[in-house]
Design a protein around this motif. Sequence first.
Motif, PDB file in Angstrom:
ATOM      1  N   ILE A   1     -17.850  -6.526  -6.329  1.00  0.00           N
ATOM      2  CA  ILE A   1     -17.613  -7.657  -7.237  1.00  0.00           C
ATOM      3  C   ILE A   1     -18.532  -8.820  -6.875  1.00  0.00           C
ATOM      4  CG2 ILE A   1     -15.941  -9.446  -7.863  1.00  0.00           C
ATOM      5  CD1 ILE A   1     -15.341  -6.899  -9.286  1.00  0.00           C
ATOM      6  N   ALA A   2     -18.652  -9.104  -5.585  1.00  0.00           N
ATOM      7  CA  ALA A   2     -19.516 -10.206  -5.147  1.00  0.00           C
ATOM      8  C   ALA A   2     -20.966  -9.957  -5.547  1.00  0.00           C
ATOM      9  CB  ALA A   2     -19.395 -10.389  -3.637  1.00  0.00           C
ATOM     10  N   GLU A   3     -21.417  -8.706  -5.443  1.00  0.00           N
ATOM     11  CA  GLU A   3     -22.780  -8.373  -5.867  1.00  0.00           C
ATOM     12  C   GLU A   3     -22.965  -8.600  -7.368  1.00  0.00           C
ATOM     13  OE1 GLU A   3     -23.520  -4.834  -2.519  1.00  0.00           O
ATOM     14  OE2 GLU A   3     -23.284  -4.336  -4.649  1.00  0.00           O
ATOM     15  N   LEU A   4     -21.997  -8.181  -8.151  1.00  0.00           N
ATOM     16  CA  LEU A   4     -22.092  -8.350  -9.597  1.00  0.00           C
ATOM     17  C   LEU A   4     -22.038  -9.821  -9.999  1.00  0.00           C
ATOM     18  CD1 LEU A   4     -19.810  -5.402 -10.776  1.00  0.00           C
ATOM     19  CD2 LEU A   4     -22.285  -5.596 -11.074  1.00  0.00           C
ATOM     20  N   GLN A   5     -21.291 -10.626  -9.248  1.00  0.00           N
ATOM     21  CA  GLN A   5     -21.264 -12.056  -9.526  1.00  0.00           C
ATOM     22  C   GLN A   5     -22.631 -12.691  -9.338  1.00  0.00           C
ATOM     23  OE1 GLN A   5     -17.551 -13.066  -7.091  1.00  0.00           O
ATOM     24  NE2 GLN A   5     -17.470 -14.609  -8.706  1.00  0.00           N
TER      25      GLN A   5
END
Length: 364
Positions: free
Chosen positions: A142-146
């Motif tokens: 999720i952090a990467e996609l953010q």
Amino acid sequence: MTETQSIAQPPPAPHIPVPQAEEVYRSVLEATELPRIIRVTDNLYAAAFSLMKLLPARYIIDRAEAAGVLTPGTPVIETSSGTFGLGLAMVCRLRGYPLTIVGDSAIDDDLRNRLQLLGARVELVEDHGAPGGIQGARLARIAELQQEFPESFVPGQYDNPANPAAYAMVGDLVTRTLGEVDCLVGPVGSGGSTCGLAASLRLRKPSLHLVGVDTHGSIIFGPAEGRRVLRGLGSSIIPGNVEHAAYDEVHWVSPAEAFHATHELYRENGLFMGPTSGASFQVASWWAQRNPYSTTLMVLPDEGYRYQSTVYSSSWLDESGIVPVANTDGPHVIEHPDEAGDTWSRLIWARRSYGSVTGRELPA
């Protein structure tokens, strides 16, 4: 036949009033998000949801829209391998938000198909042994996609205070229906339903007894992390929405016990629910029997249709090496979470903090 003769006529049919709906729902969200309150025994009631996580999903989106952080066309990204993802997909589809769900192998083919039919993009990750297990791996993605989509909105079910706040609606419904509740029993995953509903009900009855139901392999209440066969409750992380000091006692149940209780809930009461509901029923029925003058309410989070090829399938149970069995002895009372073992255990938490019970600090 003469004019004076007559043919016997059947008596007129009695007038049977046609039941009228009290209201017309504005959407499937409104019609589905609240539970049915069902009397199971003299002092045990169920808050039976079709899809419990739809309520916090809708509420979180509402709050984000009201705050202006979610505007038309904003991408929504969330981690889920279960019903929160499905509820979120329903909301996003109806409101026109593109949705990406980051999950894991717990998303079975049927659930994945339902998510994709609602327009969600589903991305699966694997557990590579990093801190936080599979849920930690999902959050890392999720952090990467953010970073890749900085304009996106992440509901953050584990830490968003709008998750427990959503259950004030359920508290109002319960209060109108049952009045005061003495004991609330519910499975603990994100912490939203048990903590949120207890907070609402305690506005009327501060002494409400809150019983959290967890499973072996979960770290929410302190034992070492392990493999969780019973999914949908427990976690490999400790969500920020779990308010440990809200719980009066905590129970850990095994898959074999919970699956048996799931079958029993259906056989004896006609409630066709999922295994987290079975775990809740296992503990709540035990508690209600031992406290016959108390009103006990159990949370049943979702229906059983998703589990027909698993929990309700004898072939799947055989292949998994699980024999559903009742624990007629009741829970084993323990003094520390590390003593939970692999069968039904009970710890008097007594509204204490995580640290005061476990002797450890909350993981970062």
